[in-house]
Write a protein that holds these residues in place. Structure first.
Motif, PDB file in Angstrom:
ATOM      1  N   PRO A  86       0.651 -26.451 -44.229  1.00  0.00           N
ATOM      2  CA  PRO A  86       1.618 -27.039 -43.288  1.00  0.00           C
ATOM      3  C   PRO A  86       0.961 -28.060 -42.384  1.00  0.00           C
ATOM      4  O   PRO A  86      -0.272 -28.146 -42.305  1.00  0.00           O
ATOM      5  CB  PRO A  86       2.095 -25.823 -42.492  1.00  0.00           C
ATOM      6  N   ILE A  87       1.771 -28.846 -41.691  1.00  0.00           N
ATOM      7  CA  ILE A  87       1.278 -29.853 -40.742  1.00  0.00           C
ATOM      8  C   ILE A  87       1.665 -29.391 -39.351  1.00  0.00           C
ATOM      9  O   ILE A  87       2.846 -29.353 -38.999  1.00  0.00           O
ATOM     10  CB  ILE A  87       1.860 -31.233 -41.069  1.00  0.00           C
ATOM     11  N   HIS A  88       0.671 -29.029 -38.552  1.00  0.00           N
ATOM     12  CA  HIS A  88       0.909 -28.418 -37.249  1.00  0.00           C
ATOM     13  C   HIS A  88       0.874 -29.433 -36.116  1.00  0.00           C
ATOM     14  O   HIS A  88       0.082 -30.376 -36.150  1.00  0.00           O
ATOM     15  CB  HIS A  88      -0.165 -27.373 -36.955  1.00  0.00           C
ATOM     16  N   ARG A  89       1.698 -29.199 -35.099  1.00  0.00           N
ATOM     17  CA  ARG A  89       1.466 -29.794 -33.793  1.00  0.00           C
ATOM     18  C   ARG A  89       0.282 -29.071 -33.162  1.00  0.00           C
ATOM     19  O   ARG A  89      -0.131 -28.005 -33.628  1.00  0.00           O
ATOM     20  CB  ARG A  89       2.695 -29.658 -32.899  1.00  0.00           C
ATOM     21  N   VAL A  90      -0.256 -29.624 -32.071  1.00  0.00           N
ATOM     22  CA  VAL A  90      -1.438 -29.016 -31.473  1.00  0.00           C
ATOM     23  C   VAL A  90      -1.159 -27.597 -31.003  1.00  0.00           C
ATOM     24  O   VAL A  90      -2.000 -26.700 -31.162  1.00  0.00           O
ATOM     25  CB  VAL A  90      -1.972 -29.893 -30.319  1.00  0.00           C
ATOM     26  N   ASP A  91       0.028 -27.345 -30.440  1.00  0.00           N
ATOM     27  CA  ASP A  91       0.334 -25.983 -30.010  1.00  0.00           C
ATOM     28  C   ASP A  91       0.388 -25.026 -31.192  1.00  0.00           C
ATOM     29  O   ASP A  91      -0.037 -23.868 -31.109  1.00  0.00           O
ATOM     30  CB  ASP A  91       1.637 -25.944 -29.210  1.00  0.00           C
ATOM     31  N   GLN A  92       0.889 -25.522 -32.338  1.00  0.00           N
ATOM     32  CA  GLN A  92       0.965 -24.685 -33.526  1.00  0.00           C
ATOM     33  C   GLN A  92      -0.419 -24.425 -34.119  1.00  0.00           C
ATOM     34  O   GLN A  92      -0.654 -23.379 -34.728  1.00  0.00           O
ATOM     35  CB  GLN A  92       1.863 -25.343 -34.568  1.00  0.00           C
ATOM     36  N   VAL A  93      -1.328 -25.382 -33.942  1.00  0.00           N
ATOM     37  CA  VAL A  93      -2.705 -25.190 -34.420  1.00  0.00           C
ATOM     38  C   VAL A  93      -3.290 -23.912 -33.824  1.00  0.00           C
ATOM     39  O   VAL A  93      -3.832 -23.046 -34.526  1.00  0.00           O
ATOM     40  CB  VAL A  93      -3.589 -26.397 -34.050  1.00  0.00           C
ATOM     41  N   PHE A  94      -3.169 -23.783 -32.489  1.00  0.00           N
ATOM     42  CA  PHE A  94      -3.816 -22.664 -31.822  1.00  0.00           C
ATOM     43  C   PHE A  94      -3.012 -21.366 -31.939  1.00  0.00           C
ATOM     44  O   PHE A  94      -3.497 -20.306 -31.548  1.00  0.00           O
ATOM     45  CB  PHE A  94      -4.099 -23.025 -30.371  1.00  0.00           C
ATOM     46  N   ALA A  95      -1.806 -21.450 -32.508  1.00  0.00           N
ATOM     47  CA  ALA A  95      -1.036 -20.254 -32.820  1.00  0.00           C
ATOM     48  C   ALA A  95      -1.235 -19.813 -34.265  1.00  0.00           C
ATOM     49  O   ALA A  95      -0.829 -18.703 -34.640  1.00  0.00           O
ATOM     50  CB  ALA A  95       0.454 -20.504 -32.568  1.00  0.00           C
ATOM     51  N   ASP A  96      -1.871 -20.662 -35.073  1.00  0.00           N
ATOM     52  CA  ASP A  96      -2.074 -20.349 -36.483  1.00  0.00           C
ATOM     53  C   ASP A  96      -2.967 -19.109 -36.621  1.00  0.00           C
ATOM     54  O   ASP A  96      -3.995 -19.004 -35.960  1.00  0.00           O
ATOM     55  CB  ASP A  96      -2.724 -21.542 -37.182  1.00  0.00           C
ATOM     56  N   PRO A  97      -2.580 -18.167 -37.488  1.00  0.00           N
ATOM     57  CA  PRO A  97      -3.370 -16.934 -37.616  1.00  0.00           C
ATOM     58  C   PRO A  97      -4.825 -17.165 -37.999  1.00  0.00           C
ATOM     59  O   PRO A  97      -5.721 -16.466 -37.511  1.00  0.00           O
ATOM     60  CB  PRO A  97      -2.628 -16.161 -38.720  1.00  0.00           C
ATOM     61  N   GLN A  98      -5.090 -18.152 -38.857  1.00  0.00           N
ATOM     62  CA  GLN A  98      -6.475 -18.393 -39.263  1.00  0.00           C
ATOM     63  C   GLN A  98      -7.278 -19.011 -38.128  1.00  0.00           C
ATOM     64  O   GLN A  98      -8.447 -18.655 -37.920  1.00  0.00           O
ATOM     65  CB  GLN A  98      -6.516 -19.301 -40.497  1.00  0.00           C
ATOM     66  N   VAL A  99      -6.679 -19.930 -37.386  1.00  0.00           N
ATOM     67  CA  VAL A  99      -7.370 -20.526 -36.238  1.00  0.00           C
ATOM     68  C   VAL A  99      -7.668 -19.449 -35.199  1.00  0.00           C
ATOM     69  O   VAL A  99      -8.766 -19.399 -34.625  1.00  0.00           O
ATOM     70  CB  VAL A  99      -6.532 -21.660 -35.626  1.00  0.00           C
ATOM     71  N   ARG A 100      -6.714 -18.563 -34.965  1.00  0.00           N
ATOM     72  CA  ARG A 100      -6.932 -17.468 -34.022  1.00  0.00           C
ATOM     73  C   ARG A 100      -8.042 -16.545 -34.513  1.00  0.00           C
ATOM     74  O   ARG A 100      -8.889 -16.091 -33.740  1.00  0.00           O
ATOM     75  CB  ARG A 100      -5.635 -16.687 -33.811  1.00  0.00           C
ATOM     76  N   HIS A 101      -8.078 -16.280 -35.806  1.00  0.00           N
ATOM     77  CA  HIS A 101      -9.116 -15.426 -36.380  1.00  0.00           C
ATOM     78  C   HIS A 101     -10.497 -16.048 -36.199  1.00  0.00           C
ATOM     79  O   HIS A 101     -11.476 -15.340 -35.906  1.00  0.00           O
ATOM     80  CB  HIS A 101      -8.834 -15.200 -37.862  1.00  0.00           C
ATOM     81  N   LEU A 102     -10.596 -17.355 -36.361  1.00  0.00           N
ATOM     82  CA  LEU A 102     -11.882 -18.036 -36.229  1.00  0.00           C
ATOM     83  C   LEU A 102     -12.358 -18.099 -34.784  1.00  0.00           C
ATOM     84  O   LEU A 102     -13.554 -18.288 -34.525  1.00  0.00           O
ATOM     85  CB  LEU A 102     -11.783 -19.453 -36.813  1.00  0.00           C
ATOM     86  N   GLY A 103     -11.448 -17.979 -33.838  1.00  0.00           N
ATOM     87  CA  GLY A 103     -11.824 -17.925 -32.439  1.00  0.00           C
ATOM     88  C   GLY A 103     -12.377 -19.213 -31.873  1.00  0.00           C
ATOM     89  O   GLY A 103     -13.224 -19.192 -30.971  1.00  0.00           O
TER      90      GLY A 103
END
Length: 414
Positions: free
Chosen positions: A333-350
């Motif tokens: 998917p193509i995320h907005r910046v707010d969606q980037v930091f809500a993405d489960p993988q981004v959250r997992h990577l910390g």
């Protein structure tokens, strides 16, 4: 500030910034850089535990900092760029200021600046002058266009380097004119390349015992980042053109509309093309004339993309993401910046680095995109320093008395 493991922690305590921890904690860096490229390089060192002493113009002295990422007009940017650093106010235009600088340099491993090429020599703080004080010093310079040459004295700004370095000519949709990338890519890459150069010089110093001058520029960094687009010209003599969201050499690779948004797809080569067509429910496209190879599909780009998008519009982005990944087709998917930091993988990577700021409260900064198995990053990061916050501690460490420090303040030296 000495180049050994024990002195670094003691120096940190004396400078009132707390003991240093991390993979690079034995190194001390004097940071005379401003704006973005130099601070980006130093952010990496500070995050990895190095002691980074940021030099700033003293309050009331002429020529105060007016910089992108400044603490007054862009607090978020300033905190993100300058966390984990110390701040020393110092007027290097004065003899007394240079005397203090020399005392710092005697104890430091690295000095970094991004003045115009002629300024540092005019101030008497060029690489020859400072390495005469400390031959082990790694002196790093970031300029706009190089230390010499016909454009050396031009003011260096990211957008100018993006244009001169060719990036804007290959960014954007065909026929719509040059397009700047939405981040300061030349600045950021120059900072990262400079950090790599400094680390290389520090490694070489272990063998030679001597420092050296590390140089990079926004223009060089931007040209280097052209990568395969530059190779098209240098090797094949082809001038790359704009292709918008699509890949210039493979089709279908790019952004496609779905029933509720957009999807990035990278179907490179025949195997991926066949998997994509089968997952889309249009296997007949594989055998259609003009679609039998990447070069053929590049020539028929519009027809191929139209057929793929017609199929994609039948389902949502989430449905297609699950379906195509199951078929082995790279997509996302193509995320907005707010969606980037809500993405489960981004959250997992910390990569969002939480901290409690004394004024801003609970915030997060952008962490380093690398991991070392034996190094746990400092958590939370220390806030960006107030202007001159560590001046008294650092000067005391250098042997200055409280009376002398007061005199230096009165004279706008610190």
């Amino acid at each position: 500030m000495q180049d050994d493991n024990s002195a670094a922690g003691e120096a940190g305590q004396a400078g009132q910034a707390g003991p240093r921890r991390g993979a690079l904690s034995r190194f001390t860096i004097i940071d005379a850089s401003r704006v973005r490229a130099g601070p980006t390089a130093m952010r990496l060192f500070a995050d990895m535990g190095a002691r980074v002493i940021k030099l700033e113009i003293p309050p009331g002295a002429p020529g105060g900092d007016d910089m992108i990422g400044g603490r007054d007009h862009n607090r978020a940017d300033y905190e993100n760029l300058h966390r984990n650093k110390e701040s020393l106010t110092l007027n290097m235009k004065t003899a007394a200021g240079r005397e203090i600088l020399h005392e710092l340099v005697k104890r430091a491993d690295v000095f970094i600046e991004n003045f115009r090429p002629d300024v540092k020599d005019r101030l008497g703080i060029g690489p020859d002058a400072l390495r005469a004080v400390n031959p082990r010093l790694v002196y790093a310079s970031i300029s706009g266009f190089g230390q010499d040459g016909p454009c050396a004295r031009w003011p260096g700004f990211d957008s100018i380097a993006q244009g001169m370095g060719g990036l804007m000519s290959v960014t954007g949709k065909p026929g719509e004119g040059p397009m700047r990338v939405g981040i300061p890519l030349a600045d950021l890459c120059a900072g990262h390349f400079c950090a790599m150069g400094i680390l290389t010089a520090l490694l070489e110093r272990e063998a030679s015992g001597e420092g050296q001058w590390v140089q990079t520029s926004l223009l060089e960094a931007q040209v280097a980042m052209l990568d395969f687009q530059a190779a098209q010209w240098l090797v094949d003599g082809n001038v790359p053109e704009q292709t918008g969201n699509e890949h210039p050499l493979t089709v279908p690779t790019g952004v496609f509309a779905t029933s509720d948004g957009y999807l990035n797809i990278a179907a490179i080569g025949q195997t991926m093309w066949r998997r994509l067509c089968e997952a889309l429910g249009v296997p007949q496209l594989v055998a259609e004339p003009g679609m039998g190879s990447d070069p053929e599909r590049v020539k028929n780009r519009e027809r191929v993309n139209a057929a793929v998008e017609a199929a994609l519009r039948q389902r949502t982005t989430a449905e297609w993401t699950e379906r195509l990944l199951a078929a082995g087709v790279p997509c996302g998917p193509i995320h907005r910046v707010d969606q980037v930091f809500a993405d489960p993988q981004v959250r997992h990577l910390g990569i969002a680095w939480p901290m409690m700021h004394p004024e801003l409260g609970d915030i997060s900064l952008v962490g380093q995109p690398m991991r070392l198995s034996r190094y746990q990053r400092e958590a939370p990061p220390r806030p960006a320093p107030r202007q001159g916050e560590h001046t008294d501690g650092i000067l005391t460490e250098l042997g200055y008395s409280a009376e002398r420090i007061a005199e230096l303040r009165a004279g706008f030296i610190v």
